[in-house]
Design a protein around this motif. Structure first.
Motif, PDB file in Angstrom:
ATOM      1  N   ASP A   1       0.828  -1.215   0.000  1.00  0.00           N
ATOM      2  CA  ASP A   1       0.000   0.000   0.000  1.00  0.00           C
ATOM      3  C   ASP A   1       0.858   1.259   0.000  1.00  0.00           C
ATOM      4  O   ASP A   1       0.402   2.340   0.358  1.00  0.00           O
ATOM      5  CB  ASP A   1      -0.981  -0.005   1.196  1.00  0.00           C
ATOM      6  CG  ASP A   1      -0.247  -0.108   2.528  1.00  0.00           C
ATOM      7  OD1 ASP A   1       1.002  -0.124   2.542  1.00  0.00           O
ATOM      8  OD2 ASP A   1      -0.933  -0.169   3.575  1.00  0.00           O
TER       9      ASP A   1
ATOM     10  N   SER B   1      -0.847   3.581  -2.549  1.00  0.00           N
ATOM     11  CA  SER B   1      -2.271   3.888  -2.346  1.00  0.00           C
ATOM     12  C   SER B   1      -2.457   4.846  -1.155  1.00  0.00           C
ATOM     13  O   SER B   1      -3.405   5.628  -1.137  1.00  0.00           O
ATOM     14  CB  SER B   1      -3.076   2.608  -2.146  1.00  0.00           C
ATOM     15  OG  SER B   1      -2.649   1.892  -1.018  1.00  0.00           O
ATOM     16  N   ARG B   2      -1.529   4.793  -0.182  1.00  0.00           N
ATOM     17  CA  ARG B   2      -1.652   5.724   0.967  1.00  0.00           C
ATOM     18  C   ARG B   2      -1.451   7.180   0.537  1.00  0.00           C
ATOM     19  O   ARG B   2      -2.357   7.990   0.729  1.00  0.00           O
ATOM     20  CB  ARG B   2      -0.690   5.332   2.083  1.00  0.00           C
ATOM     21  CG  ARG B   2      -1.198   4.130   2.858  1.00  0.00           C
ATOM     22  CD  ARG B   2      -0.285   3.692   3.987  1.00  0.00           C
ATOM     23  NE  ARG B   2      -0.831   2.505   4.626  1.00  0.00           N
ATOM     24  CZ  ARG B   2      -1.747   2.541   5.589  1.00  0.00           C
ATOM     25  NH1 ARG B   2      -2.195   3.698   6.045  1.00  0.00           N
ATOM     26  NH2 ARG B   2      -2.229   1.419   6.089  1.00  0.00           N
TER      27      ARG B   2
ATOM     28  N   ASN C   1      -4.197   8.115  -1.795  1.00  0.00           N
ATOM     29  CA  ASN C   1      -5.522   7.934  -1.205  1.00  0.00           C
ATOM     30  C   ASN C   1      -6.451   7.089  -2.086  1.00  0.00           C
ATOM     31  O   ASN C   1      -7.567   7.495  -2.414  1.00  0.00           O
ATOM     32  CB  ASN C   1      -6.145   9.325  -0.918  1.00  0.00           C
ATOM     33  CG  ASN C   1      -7.223   9.233   0.146  1.00  0.00           C
ATOM     34  OD1 ASN C   1      -7.184   8.354   1.015  1.00  0.00           O
ATOM     35  ND2 ASN C   1      -8.203  10.108   0.068  1.00  0.00           N
TER      36      ASN C   1
ATOM     37  N   LYS D   1      -8.661   3.897  -2.266  1.00  0.00           N
ATOM     38  CA  LYS D   1      -9.265   2.962  -1.310  1.00  0.00           C
ATOM     39  C   LYS D   1     -10.356   2.130  -1.959  1.00  0.00           C
ATOM     40  O   LYS D   1     -10.842   2.469  -3.046  1.00  0.00           O
ATOM     41  CB  LYS D   1      -9.877   3.746  -0.141  1.00  0.00           C
ATOM     42  CG  LYS D   1      -8.855   4.463   0.726  1.00  0.00           C
ATOM     43  CD  LYS D   1      -9.551   5.243   1.817  1.00  0.00           C
ATOM     44  CE  LYS D   1      -8.566   5.993   2.678  1.00  0.00           C
ATOM     45  NZ  LYS D   1      -9.245   6.852   3.654  1.00  0.00           N
TER      46      LYS D   1
ATOM     47  N   LYS E   1     -10.565   0.617   2.781  1.00  0.00           N
ATOM     48  CA  LYS E   1      -9.190   0.186   3.019  1.00  0.00           C
ATOM     49  C   LYS E   1      -8.315   0.605   1.840  1.00  0.00           C
ATOM     50  O   LYS E   1      -8.804   0.765   0.715  1.00  0.00           O
ATOM     51  CB  LYS E   1      -9.128  -1.335   3.182  1.00  0.00           C
ATOM     52  CG  LYS E   1      -9.663  -1.798   4.512  1.00  0.00           C
ATOM     53  CD  LYS E   1      -9.476  -3.275   4.707  1.00  0.00           C
ATOM     54  CE  LYS E   1      -9.854  -3.642   6.135  1.00  0.00           C
ATOM     55  NZ  LYS E   1     -10.227  -5.040   6.271  1.00  0.00           N
ATOM     56  N   TYR E   2      -7.028   0.760   2.110  1.00  0.00           N
ATOM     57  CA  TYR E   2      -6.094   1.091   1.024  1.00  0.00           C
ATOM     58  C   TYR E   2      -5.873  -0.144   0.139  1.00  0.00           C
ATOM     59  O   TYR E   2      -5.759  -1.254   0.652  1.00  0.00           O
ATOM     60  CB  TYR E   2      -4.749   1.558   1.595  1.00  0.00           C
ATOM     61  CG  TYR E   2      -4.851   2.914   2.242  1.00  0.00           C
ATOM     62  CD1 TYR E   2      -4.962   4.061   1.445  1.00  0.00           C
ATOM     63  CD2 TYR E   2      -4.841   3.066   3.628  1.00  0.00           C
ATOM     64  CE1 TYR E   2      -5.069   5.318   2.017  1.00  0.00           C
ATOM     65  CE2 TYR E   2      -4.955   4.313   4.213  1.00  0.00           C
ATOM     66  CZ  TYR E   2      -5.068   5.440   3.401  1.00  0.00           C
ATOM     67  OH  TYR E   2      -5.184   6.677   3.962  1.00  0.00           O
TER      68      TYR E   2
ATOM     69  N   TYR F   1      -3.944  -2.746  -2.411  1.00  0.00           N
ATOM     70  CA  TYR F   1      -2.582  -3.295  -2.567  1.00  0.00           C
ATOM     71  C   TYR F   1      -2.308  -3.407  -4.060  1.00  0.00           C
ATOM     72  O   TYR F   1      -3.138  -3.919  -4.811  1.00  0.00           O
ATOM     73  CB  TYR F   1      -2.474  -4.649  -1.870  1.00  0.00           C
ATOM     74  CG  TYR F   1      -2.449  -4.490  -0.366  1.00  0.00           C
ATOM     75  CD1 TYR F   1      -1.248  -4.593   0.326  1.00  0.00           C
ATOM     76  CD2 TYR F   1      -3.610  -4.194   0.333  1.00  0.00           C
ATOM     77  CE1 TYR F   1      -1.211  -4.404   1.709  1.00  0.00           C
ATOM     78  CE2 TYR F   1      -3.591  -4.007   1.706  1.00  0.00           C
ATOM     79  CZ  TYR F   1      -2.389  -4.113   2.392  1.00  0.00           C
ATOM     80  OH  TYR F   1      -2.358  -3.921   3.738  1.00  0.00           O
TER      81      TYR F   1
END
Ligand SMILES: [Zn+2]
Length: 251
Positions: free
Chosen positions: A7, A10-11, A14, A16, A25-26, A28
Motif C-alpha cells: 500500500d 495507495s496511501r 488515497n 481505497k 481500506k487502502y 494493494y
C-alpha cells in the motif's frame, strides 16, 4: 518487470476500496510492464561479436538496400524502385545513399542489427536479380527483383522463427539440474541457470547467494520435482515438500 508495491502508493494517493466489512481500506498494488530490461535481454539474447541482431518483428529497419557502384546509371533508380515495392508489401525498408564505401556500409548495418541487407549492383540489375544477405546467419542468396515483394516478407518470417528457435535452444542448453552445492556452484560459475529443489527455507536461499552470487530467479508453474533433497541443506523432501526453483546470477 513486475513489482509488489503493497500500500506504499495507495496511501499517499488515497486510493481505497470498500471491504467486505463495509469500511474503506487502502488497495494493494502490483506493477507489470515492458521496461528497458526487455531491450537489454533482446540485445544479450540475439547479439553477437558483430553487434546487434534484431528480430524482424521489432527491427525499426527490417531491410537495408545498399546501392553498389551507385555512380553507374540506373543503380540508384533501381534501388528506389525496390524500396517502393517493399514498402508497398509492408516491409520497413531504407536505402543507404551515403557517400561511404560499400564495406563500411555493410559493417554499419550489421552492427545496427538490420535483419536483411539487399545489394543492388549494375551486373545484378542486368540479370534481373539482387543479392540478399541475412544478419542472423550471414548466408547470402540471389533473388529475382520481380519476386522481392513476396520473397522478402517470407524471409523475414523465416528469420523471426529461426532466431527464436536458436535462442530457445541456447537457453535450454544452459539450464543445469543440480542436486548439491558443488554442482550448483560449478554450474553457476560456468554461466548457467540452475534448476533445483529448494526446501523453502530463507536461510538456504541466502546461503546460496552468499556462496555463489546466484539468487532465486523464478519458481516455475511446472513443479514436477527434479530431485528429492534441498540443493543447499540436503534436507530430504517428502512428496509435496519443497519447491522447484531456478537460481542464476542477476546482472
Ligand atoms: Zn534447504
Amino acid at each position: 518487470t513486475s513489482h509488489y508495491f503493497g500500500d506504499n502508493f495507495s496511501r499517499p494517493f488515497n486510493i481505497k476500496f470498500s471491504s467486505r466489512e463495509g469500511d474503506l481500506k487502502y488497495v494493494y498494488q502490483t506493477s507489470w510492464g515492458t521496461s528497458t530490461r526487455m531491450i537489454g535481454a533482446l540485445i544479450m539474447a540475439h547479439g553477437d561479436n558483430r553487434g546487434l541482431a534484431l528480430p524482424p518483428k521489432v527491427a525499426p529497419v527490417q531491410a537495408i538496400i545498399i546501392p553498389i557502384a551507385a555512380h553507374k546509371g540506373g543503380v540508384n533508380e533501381k534501388a528506389e524502385a525496390i524500396k517502393q515495392a517493399l514498402e508497398n508489401a509492408g516491409v520497413r525498408v531504407e536505402v543507404d545513399y551515403r557517400d561511404q564505401s560499400t564495406g563500411w556500409k555493410f559493417n554499419e548495418w550489421e552492427m545496427k542489427g538490420v535483419p536483411v541487407r539487399i545489394e543492388v549492383g549494375p551486373r545484378d540489375i542486368e540479370n534481373g536479380v539482387v543479392t540478399v544477405a541475412r544478419r542472423d546467419d550471414f548466408s547470402k542468396t540471389q533473388i529475382k527483383i520481380e519476386d522481392l515483394a513476396t520473397e522478402i516478407p517470407a524471409l523475414l518470417d523465416v528469420i523471426q522463427k529461426y532466431m527464436l528457435e536458436k535462442a530457445r535452444k541456447f537457453r535450454d542448453a544452459h539450464i543445469v539440474v543440480c542436486e548439491d552445492m558443488d554442482g550448483l556452484t560449478a554450474a553457476v560459475n560456468s554461466g548457467n541457470f540452475v534448476k533445483a529443489m529448494w526446501c523453502g527455507d530463507r536461510a538456504c536461499e541466502d546461503k546460496v547467494k552468499e556462496l555463489t552470487g546466484a539468487s532465486t530467479r523464478v519458481m516455475p508453474f511446472d513443479q514436477t520435482p527434479v530431485g528429492t533433497k534441498c540443493v543447499c541443506c540436503g534436507k530430504n523432501l517428502l512428496e509435496g515438500e519443497g519447491k522447484v526453483i531456478y537460481f542464476a546470477k542477476a546482472y
